[in-house]
Design a protein around this motif. Structure first.
Motif, short mmCIF file in Angstrom:
data_model
loop_
_atom_site.label_atom_id
_atom_site.label_comp_id
_atom_site.label_asym_id
_atom_site.label_seq_id
_atom_site.Cartn_x
_atom_site.Cartn_y
_atom_site.Cartn_z
N ALA A 253 -14.62 18.83 15.58
CA ALA A 253 -15.26 20.14 15.61
C ALA A 253 -14.21 21.24 15.79
N ALA A 254 -14.35 22.30 15.03
CA ALA A 254 -13.40 23.41 15.10
C ALA A 254 -14.13 24.68 14.64
N SER A 255 -13.39 25.73 14.47
CA SER A 255 -13.93 26.99 13.95
C SER A 255 -12.90 27.59 13.00
N ALA A 256 -13.37 28.41 12.09
CA ALA A 256 -12.47 29.02 11.11
C ALA A 256 -13.01 30.38 10.70
N GLU A 257 -12.07 31.29 10.41
CA GLU A 257 -12.42 32.61 9.88
C GLU A 257 -12.38 32.51 8.36
N ALA A 292 -18.51 22.21 0.70
CA ALA A 292 -17.52 23.28 0.85
C ALA A 292 -16.41 22.79 1.75
N ILE A 293 -15.17 22.91 1.27
CA ILE A 293 -14.04 22.35 2.01
C ILE A 293 -12.80 23.18 1.72
N ALA A 294 -11.85 23.14 2.61
CA ALA A 294 -10.58 23.86 2.42
C ALA A 294 -9.47 23.11 3.14
N PRO A 295 -8.28 23.00 2.54
CA PRO A 295 -7.15 22.38 3.23
C PRO A 295 -6.60 23.30 4.30
N GLN A 296 -6.45 22.80 5.50
CA GLN A 296 -5.97 23.61 6.62
C GLN A 296 -4.47 23.36 6.85
N GLU A 323 -6.47 26.54 -2.09
CA GLU A 323 -6.41 27.23 -0.80
C GLU A 323 -7.65 28.09 -0.59
N GLY A 324 -8.17 28.06 0.63
CA GLY A 324 -9.38 28.80 0.94
C GLY A 324 -10.61 27.94 0.72
N PHE A 325 -11.73 28.38 1.28
CA PHE A 325 -12.96 27.62 1.18
C PHE A 325 -13.58 27.81 -0.20
N PRO A 356 -8.24 18.83 6.05
CA PRO A 356 -9.23 19.68 5.40
C PRO A 356 -10.41 19.97 6.32
N ALA A 357 -10.95 21.17 6.22
CA ALA A 357 -12.10 21.58 7.02
C ALA A 357 -13.34 21.60 6.15
N LEU A 358 -14.37 20.91 6.60
CA LEU A 358 -15.63 20.78 5.87
C LEU A 358 -16.66 21.71 6.49
N VAL A 359 -17.39 22.46 5.64
CA VAL A 359 -18.41 23.38 6.13
C VAL A 359 -19.79 22.73 6.04
N TYR A 360 -20.12 22.16 4.89
CA TYR A 360 -21.41 21.52 4.74
C TYR A 360 -21.33 20.49 3.61
N LEU A 361 -22.35 19.64 3.55
CA LEU A 361 -22.45 18.60 2.52
C LEU A 361 -23.93 18.38 2.26
N GLU A 362 -24.37 18.61 1.01
CA GLU A 362 -25.78 18.46 0.69
C GLU A 362 -25.97 17.96 -0.73
N ALA A 363 -27.16 17.41 -0.99
CA ALA A 363 -27.47 16.81 -2.28
C ALA A 363 -28.69 17.48 -2.89
N PHE A 364 -28.61 17.74 -4.21
CA PHE A 364 -29.71 18.36 -4.96
C PHE A 364 -30.21 17.36 -5.98
N PRO A 365 -31.50 17.04 -5.97
CA PRO A 365 -32.03 16.12 -6.99
C PRO A 365 -31.97 16.76 -8.37
#
Length: 366
Positions: A253-257, A292-296, A323-325, A356-365
């Motif tokens: 767990a972390a935080s990012a701007e 959504a992911i970004a290399p830190q 670089e960047g989300f 890498p920092a992950l924001v979310y992960l979801e699936a769409f049918p």
């Protein structure tokens, strides 16, 4: 009348494109996905190098400044004013249309204020600026091969700028096409209207029209032309992974701007080079997975991070992390998934740990 007719034709095509943008969603989605599927490290490095040069304001300042210095030396004061009108007017027209046309950029990060997507300011400004400079020096482009060479260079530069805007998911393909129509339409109109002798009355009327347009958009925001984004074609997400449940076994767990000046949000860093996350799916069918992911990485040098994604130990996606989300997508065929818990494995293919920092992960049918 020739330039006015061409300008009217281009603006008409722009309006037609705006009206039919919802029908062009499959084209935007296909091109965006095709480009992202074929990204790799060396191409990313080349594209980033090109982006740094073509998106930098120093390039435009150098070119416009050089042209202005030549005009000052030649005492072409009216041409300098005309060039300024074309450049400033094109930028204002693009900004007004960007405010008027409400279309999200190619990202599901709804909490980030990226601004509207249509049209592209970089492409519009490059068309108007380079085109205005080309028309400002007719005496130096007397020979046909010189004119063709200059037009070819301008065309290639604009194409490169447009492609890199799509490549780095800043705009859709139709945004770039609309920007070319807008820039060329304004260029033909302005060169016909503000060429020598400079019409002060026309300049005053143009300023009043621009001021009225901006005031109208600001005072009546409901007058916006809402255009659906290709993002909406994904449908409704039925499964979203609870990333907090994998702390601290797989994630940290972390935080990012994510946006400069915005409050930091919760993110989850991948603890190791290989991370497993379970994604429960209710049906065995095709899915579009979005994350959504970004290399830190703390290094300032140009790096390239490759990420491989596996579903139930079978590879389905390999992509370059920019670089960047950013949003990254991949399709899961129904033959690869089960109507139960499915294991997604993220493998970082790089010698240097980037966390890498992950924001979310979801699936769409689908």
């Amino acid at each position: 009348m020739g330039k006015y007719f061409i300008s009217l034709t281009l603006f008409t095509l722009l309006i037609v494109e705006l009206v039919f943008l919802p029908l062009l969603i499959p084209l935007d989605s296909f091109v965006q996905q095709w480009i992202q599927d074929f990204r790799y490290c060396d191409l990313d490095r080349l594209a980033l190098f090109v982006k740094n040069w073509t998106s930098s304001p120093y390039l435009y300042i150098t070119i416009v400044g050089t042209a202005a210095c030549v005009m000052v030396y030649q005492r072409r004061w009216e041409d300098i004013i005309a060039l300024s009108i074309i450049a400033i007017g094109g930028a204002l027209l693009c900004e007004w249309l960007k405010i008027f046309v409400s279309r999200p950029r190619p990202s599901s990060l709804a909490f980030i204020n990226y601004g509207n997507s249509f049209p592209s300011g970089h492409v519009t400004n490059s068309v108007t600026l380079f085109g205005a400079i080309y028309t400002a020096f007719p005496d130096h482009l007397g020979k046909r091969w010189i004119r063709l060479s200059a037009l070819s260079v301008i065309f290639i530069v604009v194409m490169i700028i447009g492609l890199q805007r799509v490549y780095f998911t800043h705009h859709w393909l139709t945004d770039v096409i609309g920007s070319c129509l807008l820039g060329l339409g304004w260029l033909f109109f302005a060169t016909a209207r503000f060429s020598r002798p400079l019409a002060v009355k026309s300049l005053g009327v143009t300023c009043v029209i621009f001021a009225f347009a901006f005031l109208t958009v600001r005072l009546f925001p409901t007058l916006q032309f809402v255009v659906p984004s290709p993002i909406s074609a994904r449908g409704t997400s039925t499964n979203r992974a609870d990333l907090a449940a994998y702390v601290p076994s797989e994630l940290e767990a972390a935080s990012a701007e994510i946006e400069r000046g915005a409050p930091a949000i919760a993110v989850w860093n991948l603890r190791g080079p290989k991370t497993n996350i379970n994604l429960p799916l209710s049906q065995q069918r095709d899915y579009m997975v979005v994350f959504a992911i970004a290399p830190q990485s703390k290094s300032r040098k140009l790096e390239c991070h490759q990420l491989e994604v596996l579903i139930n130990d079978r590879p389905v996606k390999r992509t370059v992390l920019y670089e960047g989300f950013r949003d990254y997508t991949f399709r899961m065929d129904k033959q690869l998934v089960s109507a139960d818990t499915n294991r997604l494995t993220f493998t970082l293919l790089t010698a240097e740990r980037a966390k890498p920092a992950l924001v979310y992960l979801e699936a769409f049918p689908q």
